[in-house]
Write a protein that holds these residues in place. Structure first.
Motif, PDB file in Angstrom:
ATOM      1  N   MET A   1       0.840  -1.201   0.000  1.00 22.10           N
ATOM      2  CA  MET A   1       0.000   0.000   0.000  1.00 22.10           C
ATOM      3  C   MET A   1       0.875   1.250   0.000  1.00 22.10           C
ATOM      4  N   GLY A   2       0.230   2.364  -0.292  1.00 26.28           N
ATOM      5  CA  GLY A   2       0.935   3.631  -0.323  1.00 26.28           C
ATOM      6  C   GLY A   2       0.486   4.402  -1.539  1.00 26.28           C
ATOM      7  N   ASP A   3       1.462   4.878  -2.335  1.00 26.69           N
ATOM      8  CA  ASP A   3       1.128   5.646  -3.515  1.00 26.69           C
ATOM      9  C   ASP A   3       0.486   4.807  -4.609  1.00 26.69           C
ATOM     10  N   ASP A   4       0.459   3.482  -4.450  1.00 29.41           N
ATOM     11  CA  ASP A   4      -0.213   2.641  -5.435  1.00 29.41           C
ATOM     12  C   ASP A   4      -1.725   2.699  -5.285  1.00 29.41           C
ATOM     13  N   LEU A   5      -2.223   3.298  -4.189  1.00 32.74           N
ATOM     14  CA  LEU A   5      -3.671   3.440  -4.005  1.00 32.74           C
ATOM     15  C   LEU A   5      -4.116   4.739  -4.673  1.00 32.74           C
ATOM     16  N   ARG A   6      -4.186   4.686  -5.992  1.00 36.12           N
ATOM     17  CA  ARG A   6      -4.459   5.907  -6.753  1.00 36.12           C
ATOM     18  C   ARG A   6      -5.938   6.248  -6.829  1.00 36.12           C
ATOM     19  N   HIS A   7      -6.779   5.225  -7.004  1.00 42.30           N
ATOM     20  CA  HIS A   7      -8.212   5.471  -7.196  1.00 42.30           C
ATOM     21  C   HIS A   7      -8.976   5.061  -5.949  1.00 42.30           C
ATOM     22  N   VAL A   8      -9.587   6.052  -5.296  1.00 42.63           N
ATOM     23  CA  VAL A   8     -10.317   5.816  -4.057  1.00 42.63           C
ATOM     24  C   VAL A   8     -11.801   6.060  -4.300  1.00 42.63           C
ATOM     25  N   VAL A   9     -12.615   5.076  -3.956  1.00 44.32           N
ATOM     26  CA  VAL A   9     -14.073   5.203  -4.043  1.00 44.32           C
ATOM     27  C   VAL A   9     -14.599   5.546  -2.657  1.00 44.32           C
ATOM     28  N   VAL A  10     -15.426   6.581  -2.580  1.00 41.78           N
ATOM     29  CA  VAL A  10     -15.939   7.068  -1.296  1.00 41.78           C
ATOM     30  C   VAL A  10     -17.461   6.954  -1.266  1.00 41.78           C
ATOM     31  N   LEU A  11     -17.983   6.223  -0.306  1.00 44.02           N
ATOM     32  CA  LEU A  11     -19.422   6.198  -0.040  1.00 44.02           C
ATOM     33  C   LEU A  11     -19.718   7.226   1.033  1.00 44.02           C
ATOM     34  N   GLY A  12     -20.740   8.039   0.818  1.00 47.12           N
ATOM     35  CA  GLY A  12     -21.042   9.112   1.756  1.00 47.12           C
ATOM     36  C   GLY A  12     -20.176  10.333   1.513  1.00 47.12           C
ATOM     37  N   PHE A  69     -24.212  -3.156  -8.665  1.00 44.22           N
ATOM     38  CA  PHE A  69     -23.791  -1.775  -8.874  1.00 44.22           C
ATOM     39  C   PHE A  69     -22.426  -1.537  -8.244  1.00 44.22           C
ATOM     40  N   LEU A  70     -22.257  -2.000  -7.028  1.00 41.99           N
ATOM     41  CA  LEU A  70     -20.973  -1.818  -6.343  1.00 41.99           C
ATOM     42  C   LEU A  70     -19.852  -2.543  -7.083  1.00 41.99           C
ATOM     43  N   ARG A  71     -20.130  -3.731  -7.541  1.00 40.97           N
ATOM     44  CA  ARG A  71     -19.122  -4.500  -8.272  1.00 40.97           C
ATOM     45  C   ARG A  71     -18.674  -3.748  -9.521  1.00 40.97           C
ATOM     46  N   ALA A  72     -19.613  -3.132 -10.218  1.00 44.04           N
ATOM     47  CA  ALA A  72     -19.288  -2.409 -11.451  1.00 44.04           C
ATOM     48  C   ALA A  72     -18.433  -1.177 -11.176  1.00 44.04           C
ATOM     49  N   VAL A  73     -18.783  -0.416 -10.145  1.00 36.51           N
ATOM     50  CA  VAL A  73     -18.054   0.829  -9.893  1.00 36.51           C
ATOM     51  C   VAL A  73     -16.714   0.582  -9.208  1.00 36.51           C
ATOM     52  N   LEU A  74     -16.546  -0.587  -8.622  1.00 35.10           N
ATOM     53  CA  LEU A  74     -15.271  -0.906  -7.976  1.00 35.10           C
ATOM     54  C   LEU A  74     -14.304  -1.608  -8.920  1.00 35.10           C
ATOM     55  N   ASP A  75     -14.666  -1.681 -10.171  1.00 31.05           N
ATOM     56  CA  ASP A  75     -13.883  -2.454 -11.143  1.00 31.05           C
ATOM     57  C   ASP A  75     -12.414  -2.043 -11.183  1.00 31.05           C
ATOM     58  N   ASP A  76     -12.126  -0.740 -11.118  1.00 29.65           N
ATOM     59  CA  ASP A  76     -10.727  -0.295 -11.181  1.00 29.65           C
ATOM     60  C   ASP A  76     -10.319   0.461  -9.923  1.00 29.65           C
ATOM     61  N   ALA A  77     -11.031   0.219  -8.817  1.00 26.64           N
ATOM     62  CA  ALA A  77     -10.723   0.917  -7.564  1.00 26.64           C
ATOM     63  C   ALA A  77      -9.525   0.284  -6.872  1.00 26.64           C
ATOM     64  N   ASP A  78      -8.798   1.106  -6.119  1.00 27.07           N
ATOM     65  CA  ASP A  78      -7.678   0.622  -5.311  1.00 27.07           C
ATOM     66  C   ASP A  78      -8.006   0.604  -3.821  1.00 27.07           C
ATOM     67  N   ALA A  79      -8.970   1.407  -3.429  1.00 26.20           N
ATOM     68  CA  ALA A  79      -9.342   1.492  -2.015  1.00 26.20           C
ATOM     69  C   ALA A  79     -10.749   2.054  -1.908  1.00 26.20           C
ATOM     70  N   VAL A  80     -11.382   1.793  -0.768  1.00 30.81           N
ATOM     71  CA  VAL A  80     -12.736   2.276  -0.514  1.00 30.81           C
ATOM     72  C   VAL A  80     -12.780   2.938   0.859  1.00 30.81           C
ATOM     73  N   VAL A  81     -13.483   4.064   0.934  1.00 29.64           N
ATOM     74  CA  VAL A  81     -13.773   4.727   2.201  1.00 29.64           C
ATOM     75  C   VAL A  81     -15.282   4.705   2.383  1.00 29.64           C
ATOM     76  N   ASN A  82     -15.751   4.099   3.467  1.00 28.13           N
ATOM     77  CA  ASN A  82     -17.184   4.010   3.712  1.00 28.13           C
ATOM     78  C   ASN A  82     -17.590   4.957   4.835  1.00 28.13           C
ATOM     79  N   LEU A  83     -18.221   6.070   4.434  1.00 28.25           N
ATOM     80  CA  LEU A  83     -18.717   7.063   5.383  1.00 28.25           C
ATOM     81  C   LEU A  83     -20.243   7.073   5.443  1.00 28.25           C
ATOM     82  N   ALA A  84     -20.881   6.155   4.731  1.00 20.90           N
ATOM     83  CA  ALA A  84     -22.343   6.166   4.640  1.00 20.90           C
ATOM     84  C   ALA A  84     -22.961   6.033   6.022  1.00 20.90           C
ATOM     85  N   GLY A  85     -23.972   6.851   6.277  1.00 22.07           N
ATOM     86  CA  GLY A  85     -24.605   6.770   7.582  1.00 22.07           C
ATOM     87  C   GLY A  85     -25.792   7.693   7.720  1.00 22.07           C
TER      88      GLY A  85
END
Length: 310
Positions: A1-12, A69-85
């Protein structure tokens, strides 16, 4: 991990913590995609939140509970942040909390496993899984889903988060505008408010740090404040003289039952159950991440817009 986490998907990502965190991730040179369920019933509020989001972030609207839907949008993701609430639910049965916290987290974990996305930063809360509050119980169930996964997860458990537009000082500020005396139940309940910029910094520092994998970080400020003290700080910031009248348990419980049916739902029965537990921690997760916690009382004028943010 580190700079290789280029694409971050954020919920919320259009929410209170999401907007500044998205901007921070962009400033760190990451590509950010925000997942949103769309406008919902309050389209105007949603448009305002989305307009406040950086245009450098991509926004995808869809059913965030749908694994496909989640599977499709995470296709090229490197990390996820879940703030949904959510902070409240329509009924007092825990169903909405379970759907937004537990079921959504379960769907997200499934989609991440299937896409080979390993890094997850999950927002939770102090006292998650403790007590009788449906909110706190659902937070605890969501944590259980994360801990049981094969992901490289990090959990964050903040006390109440303070900042401009928050649901704490700003909520009481509105109530104090016309009320010379404010009766409140559990006036002696204790909190350790944490400054929103410190929460954002915690997420940003943890994202690429392998030492934070499978770790849980309580996020608290340096000051322990009672509910009555928080209300008095909000009044004092505007030069108002207000009396906070602590209610006995029976009247406080009654106030919560009535409050959840009032416009804006100033308090609910589930809020009352959560107030039975002090939202404080002996462990300083910010310090573990090398962050000096910001004293919140000095920031109250900034929170209420009495003093400009520097």
């Amino acid at each position: 991990m580190g700079d290789d986490l280029r694409h971050v998907v954020v919920l919320g990502g259009t929410g209170f913590v999401g907007r500044p965190l998205v901007q921070r991730l962009l400033d760190d040179g990451r590509r950010v995609t925000v997942l949103s369920r769309g406008p919902g019933k309050d389209a105007a509020a949603y448009r305002a939140r989305r307009a406040a989001l950086s245009r450098d972030a991509s926004v995808l609207e869809g059913d965030v509970h749908d694994v496909d839907f989640l599977r499709a949008v995470l296709d090229d993701a490197d990390a996820v942040v879940n703030l949904a609430g959510i902070l409240n639910e329509k009924r007092d049965d825990g169903e909405e909390f379970e759907r937004v916290f537990t079921a959504l987290t379960r769907s997200l974990v499934t989609a991440m496993h299937e896409n080979g996305v390993r890094r997850l930063l999950q927002m939770s809360a102090l006292n998650a899984g403790i007590g009788q509050s449906h909110y706190l119980q659902a937070r605890g169930h969501a944590e259980r889903e994360v801990r049981a996964s094969r992901l490289d997860w990090t959990l964050f458990q903040p006390s109440v988060i303070a900042g401009p537009g928050d649901g704490l000082f700003c909520r009481f500020d509105a109530l104090l505008r016309f009320a010379p005396v404010l009766p409140v139940g559990r006036a002696d309940a204790r909190f350790q408010p944490v400054w929103i910029d410190d929460v954002v910094e915690a997420f940003a520092r943890a994202l690429g740090n392998t030492a934070t994998v499978h770790q849980t970080y309580p996020l608290v400020g340096p000051d322990i404040l009672t509910l009555a003290g928080i209300i008095r700080l909000a009044a004092r910031a505007r030069g108002r003289h207000r009396i906070v009248l602590g209610l006995p348990e029976a009247l406080g419980r009654l106030q919560a039952g009535v409050g959840e049916h009032l416009p804006g739902k100033p308090i609910s029965r589930d809020n009352w159950r959560a107030l039975q537990l002090d939202s404080i921690s002996d462990e300083d997760g910010l310090a573990r991440l090398g962050i000096d916690a910001t004293p919140v009382p000095a920031q109250v004028p900034v929170i209420l817009g009495v003093r400009a943010r520097t």
